[in-house]
Write a protein that holds these residues in place. Structure first.
Motif, PDB file in Angstrom:
ATOM      1  N   LEU A   2       0.822  -1.205   0.000  1.00  0.00           N
ATOM      2  CA  LEU A   2       0.000   0.000   0.000  1.00  0.00           C
ATOM      3  C   LEU A   2       0.854   1.252   0.000  1.00  0.00           C
ATOM      4  O   LEU A   2       0.525   2.247  -0.661  1.00  0.00           O
ATOM      5  N   LEU A   3       1.968   1.213   0.716  1.00  0.00           N
ATOM      6  CA  LEU A   3       2.740   2.432   0.962  1.00  0.00           C
ATOM      7  C   LEU A   3       3.811   2.721  -0.088  1.00  0.00           C
ATOM      8  O   LEU A   3       4.046   3.877  -0.437  1.00  0.00           O
ATOM      9  N   ARG A   4       4.473   1.679  -0.584  1.00  0.00           N
ATOM     10  CA  ARG A   4       5.641   1.906  -1.438  1.00  0.00           C
ATOM     11  C   ARG A   4       5.303   2.677  -2.694  1.00  0.00           C
ATOM     12  O   ARG A   4       6.094   3.515  -3.156  1.00  0.00           O
ATOM     13  N   ASP A   5       4.142   2.434  -3.256  1.00  0.00           N
ATOM     14  CA  ASP A   5       3.777   3.086  -4.513  1.00  0.00           C
ATOM     15  C   ASP A   5       3.574   4.582  -4.295  1.00  0.00           C
ATOM     16  O   ASP A   5       4.102   5.409  -5.048  1.00  0.00           O
ATOM     17  N   GLU A   6       2.817   4.966  -3.263  1.00  0.00           N
ATOM     18  CA  GLU A   6       2.508   6.364  -3.047  1.00  0.00           C
ATOM     19  C   GLU A   6       3.645   7.132  -2.383  1.00  0.00           C
ATOM     20  O   GLU A   6       3.919   8.278  -2.728  1.00  0.00           O
TER      21      GLU A   6
ATOM     22  N   GLY B 214       6.963   6.068  -1.951  1.00  0.00           N
ATOM     23  CA  GLY B 214       8.337   5.785  -2.341  1.00  0.00           C
ATOM     24  C   GLY B 214       8.998   4.907  -1.298  1.00  0.00           C
ATOM     25  O   GLY B 214       8.577   4.867  -0.136  1.00  0.00           O
ATOM     26  N   PRO B 215      10.053   4.197  -1.679  1.00  0.00           N
ATOM     27  CA  PRO B 215      10.648   3.205  -0.770  1.00  0.00           C
ATOM     28  C   PRO B 215      11.264   3.807   0.483  1.00  0.00           C
ATOM     29  O   PRO B 215      11.241   3.192   1.543  1.00  0.00           O
ATOM     30  N   VAL B 216      11.836   5.034   0.383  1.00  0.00           N
ATOM     31  CA  VAL B 216      12.523   5.610   1.541  1.00  0.00           C
ATOM     32  C   VAL B 216      11.527   6.040   2.605  1.00  0.00           C
ATOM     33  O   VAL B 216      11.638   5.672   3.777  1.00  0.00           O
ATOM     34  N   LEU B 217      10.530   6.820   2.208  1.00  0.00           N
ATOM     35  CA  LEU B 217       9.542   7.277   3.183  1.00  0.00           C
ATOM     36  C   LEU B 217       8.681   6.116   3.664  1.00  0.00           C
ATOM     37  O   LEU B 217       8.309   6.048   4.841  1.00  0.00           O
ATOM     38  N   ALA B 218       8.355   5.185   2.780  1.00  0.00           N
ATOM     39  CA  ALA B 218       7.566   4.025   3.192  1.00  0.00           C
ATOM     40  C   ALA B 218       8.302   3.198   4.240  1.00  0.00           C
ATOM     41  O   ALA B 218       7.680   2.577   5.108  1.00  0.00           O
ATOM     42  N   ALA B 219       9.639   3.194   4.171  1.00  0.00           N
ATOM     43  CA  ALA B 219      10.427   2.421   5.126  1.00  0.00           C
ATOM     44  C   ALA B 219      10.314   2.967   6.539  1.00  0.00           C
ATOM     45  O   ALA B 219      10.701   2.292   7.499  1.00  0.00           O
ATOM     46  N   LYS B 220       9.794   4.179   6.691  1.00  0.00           N
ATOM     47  CA  LYS B 220       9.572   4.729   8.030  1.00  0.00           C
ATOM     48  C   LYS B 220       8.442   3.995   8.749  1.00  0.00           C
ATOM     49  O   LYS B 220       8.370   4.021   9.986  1.00  0.00           O
ATOM     50  N   PHE B 221       7.580   3.363   8.002  1.00  0.00           N
ATOM     51  CA  PHE B 221       6.442   2.657   8.587  1.00  0.00           C
ATOM     52  C   PHE B 221       6.769   1.168   8.631  1.00  0.00           C
ATOM     53  O   PHE B 221       6.335   0.387   7.796  1.00  0.00           O
TER      54      PHE B 221
ATOM     55  N   CYS C 286      -5.005   1.174  -2.502  1.00  0.00           N
ATOM     56  CA  CYS C 286      -4.835  -0.159  -3.089  1.00  0.00           C
ATOM     57  C   CYS C 286      -4.492  -0.098  -4.578  1.00  0.00           C
ATOM     58  O   CYS C 286      -3.937  -1.063  -5.125  1.00  0.00           O
ATOM     59  N   ASP C 287      -4.820   0.988  -5.237  1.00  0.00           N
ATOM     60  CA  ASP C 287      -4.530   1.106  -6.661  1.00  0.00           C
ATOM     61  C   ASP C 287      -3.057   1.437  -6.864  1.00  0.00           C
ATOM     62  O   ASP C 287      -2.537   2.388  -6.281  1.00  0.00           O
ATOM     63  N   VAL C 288      -2.387   0.657  -7.685  1.00  0.00           N
ATOM     64  CA  VAL C 288      -0.973   0.896  -7.987  1.00  0.00           C
ATOM     65  C   VAL C 288      -0.888   1.997  -9.044  1.00  0.00           C
ATOM     66  O   VAL C 288      -1.314   1.796 -10.190  1.00  0.00           O
ATOM     67  N   LEU C 289      -0.359   3.146  -8.644  1.00  0.00           N
ATOM     68  CA  LEU C 289      -0.351   4.303  -9.534  1.00  0.00           C
ATOM     69  C   LEU C 289       0.501   4.077 -10.768  1.00  0.00           C
ATOM     70  O   LEU C 289       0.242   4.662 -11.826  1.00  0.00           O
ATOM     71  N   GLN C 290       1.516   3.221 -10.658  1.00  0.00           N
ATOM     72  CA  GLN C 290       2.441   3.033 -11.764  1.00  0.00           C
ATOM     73  C   GLN C 290       1.936   2.045 -12.810  1.00  0.00           C
ATOM     74  O   GLN C 290       2.582   1.841 -13.838  1.00  0.00           O
ATOM     75  N   SER C 291       0.793   1.406 -12.545  1.00  0.00           N
ATOM     76  CA  SER C 291       0.289   0.409 -13.491  1.00  0.00           C
ATOM     77  C   SER C 291      -0.983   0.922 -14.161  1.00  0.00           C
ATOM     78  O   SER C 291      -1.707   1.763 -13.611  1.00  0.00           O
ATOM     79  N   ALA C 292      -1.268   0.389 -15.351  1.00  0.00           N
ATOM     80  CA  ALA C 292      -2.452   0.816 -16.095  1.00  0.00           C
ATOM     81  C   ALA C 292      -3.747   0.276 -15.495  1.00  0.00           C
ATOM     82  O   ALA C 292      -4.726   1.015 -15.371  1.00  0.00           O
ATOM     83  N   PRO C 293      -3.820  -1.017 -15.107  1.00  0.00           N
ATOM     84  CA  PRO C 293      -5.077  -1.524 -14.533  1.00  0.00           C
ATOM     85  C   PRO C 293      -5.366  -0.850 -13.187  1.00  0.00           C
ATOM     86  O   PRO C 293      -4.465  -0.322 -12.521  1.00  0.00           O
TER      87      PRO C 293
END
Length: 824
Positions: free
Chosen positions: A625-629, A631-638, A660-667
């Motif tokens: 849920l977190l990594r997409d919105e 980013g990996p660095v800020l998400a790693a805080k949680f 839940c929607d992956v921003l980087q994907s088309a579906p």
């Protein structure tokens, strides 16, 4: 060939002999520092003979003619068993670790020097009551008497660690004990990191802060302004900024590892035996030895017994014959960050409500082992010490041309917390203890109380008085030049939340929200628990009367309310769905896991596979849920599960299902898609570690309690000797709390939990029990280094009696202290 073989035999024999000789030498010198608990010592600093009666578990029962003599003996007993730990705590708060460990700890030292907690402790000595000064001075004399005895009698330097590290031991002073109490406030501090994280999420927009860091349900507050509107030049996107890491041995951990606890009490009317009951289990980072040390003191006001911290002459959680008390972290909002605008023409000045003012400055030298000393220029604004951008990710929210300062109750130079704690310890009634608590400044805590007639609970600590027009309400850094941002003193102690003799006869606290008061009388925006309180409320309410055994059962309860609440939501569209799948396929693996979870009651039992599947699934689900919105660095805080956030997403509260929607994907992915993918990924990872037989997995294999030695525990060889590891039940949200590491090679390891457990029964006081997580001694060669660890793991306890004859009858040793007479 024969000659070669003969020389090889000689070389091997010589090597083995040298090895045996070396090990014997190490053992001999290390064993020299093992104290003789049956010895007698003639010492200056006491007025009459003193006895330290050691129980079978090495709990000292101290009997002396005066209170000063008793505190002297407590200082000596602490030094006998925990001298290295005491010196490490003192060096940490002084900012002097690098003198011993070199540049690795320089960042920690820099932060502690800038906060100057030790300077505040030295200034606070004169603010103590006459009784507290007597106790502190006597305690310091006792510590120093043992150090002198070690030197005079060549007792192995006092602890084996002193052979490994060149760490001279200066004389102990009253300021050292006050400083360690302030260090406990640092270990429980969370507001700095929370304010920075709130600001970083606010700068990203999208309303993400409201989802990830929602207010605990209850009376709300008005919406906060965007951080960007307060500071337009602040960095807008810090998702990929390099994360700051505090230095080794730093007392400041992530908010997930802040001090926590459970405490609850039942009045005599709610007790099966007709006497009040009280239970307490403070949660701290697991260490070897434990932070806690059990002791009994026979004072003029009567006997007291319970948990102490080496270096501090008080029973922090315990009982007397008349009163029992327990502590829990209050999570009070007693820290605020201020953005200070620096004068671009004169960097030595900053903006205040009345114009430009000069920073107060001081230069200090930090000695670093094997390196050139470092000179630091410390700065203070009117709000507090200025912190560099490299700590707590402050640089990610500090606008150019500005610096960040900190206001914090623990920085008080007139801190009377020690005096207040000693008065609480001597109190006879709930009302008297609450009155005595007024002088406690920091660390803020909830004090749970029980006497012969009733129970009560009060929040202790100096709560800042804030302006109702405060621009961020203390949830994010505020402009330091605005009068509305600044503290206006302390709220009256009478306004601190409290309850005495509640109608229901029971008080509880799990670091949960204790008041619905709105800002600025709010106490806190960020509470330490939303889950355990529900479980404890149920356990306390499902019985009309309680007993010592029911209180123990609650303390050891391992049912996770978070698991019970989240699993029906995350698996809503997955339970018993899909076509039958053949063995060995991912689909069948998933179906088997879901079948196990569907029949599971949420018990985080070490022998079951379900807790491991659940924990891995939730970890993977939240991460996706977190990594997409973020980013990996800020998400790693949680690093740990946030049940309120995940529940908001799964219930689509205020549109939170968008996570839940992956921003980087088309579906457009749904939460069901992410739940299924997360479960498959979690099961794949677990199978790689624990094998393909899902029924054979054990939560306890992943959730080992790791009691880490602070300085030697990370060495692969010495760690095998110094560390203690045990399979344990429980989890992040169980009453028997075992907070997981959250990252690294062992993300589910138990690293933070109840270092002390106590249950006090006033119907039969001598049946009261307590235990710590390791053993009383900090010496790895002592049989008391880990003798309580197995009891702690199994949920067992040791007797907690104030009967002097019982203590002497079961004594494993009696140390006798004789005063030095003038004729001597």
């Amino acid at each position: 060939m024969y000659r070669f073989f003969r020389w090889m035999v000689r070389l091997v024999t010589f090597a083995l002999a040298a090895f045996v000789l070396g090990v014997s030498g190490v053992w001999y010198f290390a064993a020299r520092s093992l104290p003789d608990y049956d010895a007698s010592y003639r010492l200056a600093g006491i007025s009459a003979p003193v006895e330290i009666v050691r129980s079978t578990e090495n709990v000292p029962h101290i009997f002396g003619a005066t209170d000063a003599d008793v505190y002297f003996a407590l200082g000596l007993a602490h030094a006998q068993d925990r001298l290295w730990q005491m010196t490490m705590l003192r060096r940490t708060v002084q900012g002097r670790l690098s003198e011993v460990f070199g540049p690795d700890t320089l960042k920690t030292d820099e932060l502690m020097r800038r906060l100057d907690l030790y300077g505040a402790a030295m200034a606070s000595v004169s603010a103590q009551s006459p009784y507290a000064q007597l106790a502190l001075e006597a305690y310091a004399r006792g510590v120093n008497a043992w150090v002198e005895t070690v030197n005079d009698q060549a007792l192995g330097r006092g602890a084996p660690e002193f052979f490994v590290f060149d760490a001279p031991i200066p004389y102990w002073t009253p300021a050292d004990s006050i400083a360690i109490l302030k260090l406990m406030a640092a270990q429980g501090a969370t507001q700095i990191q929370t304010e920075v994280l709130q600001a970083r999420l606010s700068l990203l927009g999208q309303g993400w802060a409201e989802d990830l860091m929602p207010l605990v349900p209850g009376t709300g507050v008005m919406a906060l302004p965007d951080y960007a509107s307060l500071f337009p030049t602040a960095p807008r996107d810090s998702r990929h900024a390099e994360a700051d890491r505090e230095g080794p041995l730093s007392p400041f951990g992530a908010p997930e590892f802040a001090a926590a606890s459970n405490a609850y009490a039942a009045a005599p009317a709610r007790s099966a035996a007709g006497g009040a009951l009280i239970a307490n289990d403070p949660h701290v980072a697991l260490s070897a030895p434990s932070l806690w040390y059990l002791a009994r003191l026979e004072l003029a006001s009567g006997g007291v017994i319970g948990a102490t911290i080496p270096g501090v002459p008080i029973i922090l959680s315990g009982r007397s014959a008349e009163l029992g008390w327990g502590i829990t972290a209050s999570y009070a909002d007693d820290e605020d960050l201020f953005v200070e605008e620096v004068d671009p023409a004169t960097p030595e000045r900053y903006r205040t409500p009345s114009g430009w003012a000069e920073f107060r400055t001081r230069r200090v030298i930090v000695e670093v082992k094997d390196q050139t000393p470092i000179t630091l220029t410390l700065r203070w604004s009117e709000n507090g010490p200025v912190l560099p951008p490299g700590h707590f990710d402050l640089g990610t929210v500090t606008p150019p041309g500005h610096v960040m300062s900190l206001a914090w109750s623990a920085l008080s130079p007139a801190d009377t917390s020690m005096s207040a704690a000693l008065e609480i310890m001597k109190s006879k009634t709930v009302a008297a203890a609450i009155e005595a608590g007024e002088g406690l400044i920091a660390p803020s805590m909830n004090l749970t109380l029980a006497d012969q007639e009733t129970v009560g609970l009060v929040t202790l600590g100096a709560l800042p008085r804030r302006d109702a027009a405060h621009p961020t309400q203390g949830r994010m850094p505020a402009p330091g030049w605005l009068a509305a941002s600044r503290w206006q003193g302390r709220l009256p102690y009478a306004q601190n939340p409290r309850v005495i003799a509640p109608a229901g006869g029971i008080v509880i606290n799990t670091n949960n929200k204790v008041t619905d008061r709105a800002f600025p009388n709010h106490v806190s925006h960020d509470w330490g628990d939303t889950e355990r309180v529900a479980r404890l409320t149920r356990l306390m309410g499902e019985r009309e009367v309680h007993s010592r055994e029911s209180f123990i059962a609650a303390q050891l309860d391992t049912v996770s309310p978070a698991a019970r609440g989240l699993l029906p939501l995350v698996g809503a569209d997955l339970w018993f769905t899909g076509q039958p799948a053949p063995e060995g396929t991912p689909e069948r693996f998933r179906q088997r896991a879901l079948e196990l979870l569907a029949a599971w009651d949420g018990d985080m039992n070490e022998h079951l596979p379900e807790p491991l599947i659940y924990a891995a699934w939730m970890r993977e689900f939240q991460s996706r849920l977190l990594r997409d919105e973020l980013g990996p660095v800020l998400a790693a805080k949680f690093t740990h599960l946030r049940p309120l956030f995940v529940e908001r997403v799964l219930r689509n509260t205020d549109g939170a299902a968008r996570w839940c929607d992956v921003l980087q994907s088309a579906p457009r992915e749904t939460c069901t898609d992410i739940a299924r993918i997360s479960l498959d990924a979690a099961l794949l990872s677990l199978s790689e570690t624990y094998g393909p037989q899902i029924e054979s997995w054990r939560w306890g294999d992943a959730h080992e309690a790791v009691h880490l030695h602070d300085t030697l525990g990370r060495n692969s060889l010495l760690g095998w000797i110094m560390n203690i590891r045990q399979s344990t039940s429980g989890g992040d949200f169980t009453l028997n709390r075992g907070v997981t590491a959250g990252k690294g090679a062992e993300p589910f390891a138990n690293v933070h939990g109840a270092g002390y457990r106590g249950v006090y029964d006033f119907a039969d006081p001598d049946s009261s029990v307590f235990v710590i997580s390791t053993g009383q001694s900090g010496h790895p060669l002592s049989r008391h280094y880990d003798d309580l660890a197995d009891l702690w793991r199994r949920g067992e306890y040791v007797p907690m009696s104030l009967d002097p004859e019982l203590a002497r009858a079961a004594a494993s040793g009696i140390t006798r202290l004789e005063p030095v007479r003038q004729s001597d």
